[in-house]
Design a protein around this motif. Structure first.
Motif: not given
Length: 458
Positions: A159, A292, A295-296, A380, A395, A398, A402
């Motif tokens: 994370n 992060s 993210n969820s 993801v 996306k 992101l 990451l």
């Protein structure tokens, strides 16, 4: 903050330290290394101490996958907090250790808790297992878990911190989603994104700390984008507050609030008990620097619906020539108990859990460096599908963040770390509330922290 160092142990250092025994676990020569089919052996059962519900963690999928690869090993999950309360978990874990219960694998939620139990002798070093298997830990995982020259755990989820962006606000201001940027550019974006006056004012950014001795990441933002020297203390426990980047971090925060007026006032955050989620999702701030674990939630949740398009930008650098990707990173630490009855099997489970097991789990981005881009995309996708409006998330931005993210070197927590945090918080608060100037703030912080360090050595 949830990841801060625990201030005490239920049973105490002496009680738990007596349980550890001497030496540490050694690998058994007859067991196959992780990632290969297991040699024929008598069935054994290992105890895995963890927390979090099945819906949160998918423990059954991980265990099923491991037992398919190692049919002679049964994993007995000892879930100490179904609701995922880490304080409850550590209290019960320490009581279990003090009462001499069988333990093979343990889970730690943050660096402080991990380092504390290592210091108490609860955890076995993994260096012999790693050497036997033949991989290089710094290349195998994105998070370096080394403490005092040895590895006592392997990292699970990855994370890193990043910047959440309101894409609608960016478009309105004629700004692109940054693929690489500096703190100067971040500051410029914040000014251009700030709009309105009074109670209806929209700020370019919101900083969620420091406050109450926690969320101290927000007072060292410019320290964090480097491989080493990213924290207030050095790895040997001495002060790192003389770093020019500490002063620059504080100076930037002051300038953005007091001069640019592009960040939500600290006084408002404290008096109104503001939080980063409503500030971002209610569009009171256009950018939020955060971990992060979001993210969820990027695609919106029941509590915080998403009514605009979201993108993610990397953690800013100090200068354009710096290597990018470094930021604060949180992870889970999976360790073998110093009292493990089956240390090799326990290590094999730790290796599986932090590699293929993370992919089977399908809940988090792994720290494992060998995760390929197509695998990361699938992870993801799975995470975003759990949100209300995944289609509103950029996306590609992101995944890019990451993929390129890296963790700074882990600094072992000290007995005086929490006190140093409190000092920094107190002196920062005096500055931001105009009770002292920047020079005085830095000087007082350095001197007070040094007194704490000197006192701990007596």
């Amino acid at each position: 903050m949830k990841r801060k160092l625990l201030t005490g142990l239920v049973c105490g250092a002496v009680t738990i330290g007596l349980l550890a025994g001497c030496g540490g676990a050694k690998p058994e020569a007859t067991t196959a290394p992780a990632g290969t089919a297991a040699a024929k052996k008598d069935p054994v059962t290992i105890k895995f101490y963890a927390y979090g519900s099945e819906s949160q963690q998918n423990w059954s999928k991980i265990i099923e996958g491991f037992q398919g690869k190692y049919p002679n090993v049964k994993v007995d999950l000892v879930n100490l907090s179904e609701k995922g309360d880490t304080q409850e978990y550590f209290k019960k874990l320490d009581l279990s250790a003090a009462s001499g219960e069988d333990m093979d694998v343990m889970m730690f939620s943050e660096a402080g808790a991990y380092a504390q139990r290592v210091a108490l002798g609860m955890v076995a070093p993994l260096d012999d297992f790693i050497a036997k298997e033949g991989f290089k830990e710094p290349e195998e995982y994105k998070v370096d878990t080394q403490l005092n020259g040895k590895y006592y755990a392997l990292p699970g989820k990855f994370n890193p911190w990043y910047v959440m962006l309101n894409k609608d606000h960016l478009k309105e201001a004629g700004l692109e989603v940054p693929k690489e940027w500096t703190w100067d550019q971040f500051q410029d974006y914040a000014k251009k994104l700030t709009k309105g006056e009074g109670a209806a004012k929209r700020y370019g950014t919101y900083f969620h700390g420091p406050q109450g001795g926690g969320w101290l990441e927000f007072a060292r933002l410019q320290m964090a984008n480097q491989a080493d020297g990213a924290d207030y203390l050095k790895t040997d426990g001495t002060s790192n507050l003389s770093s020019p980047l500490f002063r620059k971090s504080i100076e930037m925060r002051y300038s953005m609030e007091k001069v640019d007026k592009s960040s939500t006032p600290y006084a408002d955050m404290i008096s109104q008990k503001l939080h980063y989620r409503p500030q971002f999702f209610n569009q009171s701030a256009s950018m939020v620097v955060i971990g992060s674990w979001m993210n969820s939630e990027l695609g919106g949740t029941e509590q915080y619906p998403l009514k605009f398009d979201v993108a993610v930008a990397p953690f800013p650098k100090n200068s354009a020539s710096d290597q990018g990707g470094y930021s604060m990173v949180t992870t889970d630490f999976y360790a073998v108990s110093a009292k493990a009855k089956h240390p090799q099997e326990a290590y094999n489970f730790v290796r599986y859990l932090t590699t293929d097991g993370m992919l089977v789990q399908g809940k988090y981005v792994p720290s494992w460096s060998k995760v390929k881009n197509d695998q990361l995309t699938a992870i993801v996708d799975t995470i975003l599908k759990g949100t209300k409006n995944p289609e509103k998330v950029d996306k590609a931005s992101l995944i890019a963040v990451l993929t390129n993210a890296k963790a700074s070197k882990l600094v072992p927590p000290t007995s005086y770390q929490a006190d140093v945090y409190k000092v920094i918080n107190e002196e920062y608060e005096k500055l931001i509330l105009d009770k002292q100037n920047l020079d005085t703030m830095v000087k007082n912080t350095q001197e007070r922290a040094q007194k704490l360090i000197d006192g701990a050595k007596k």
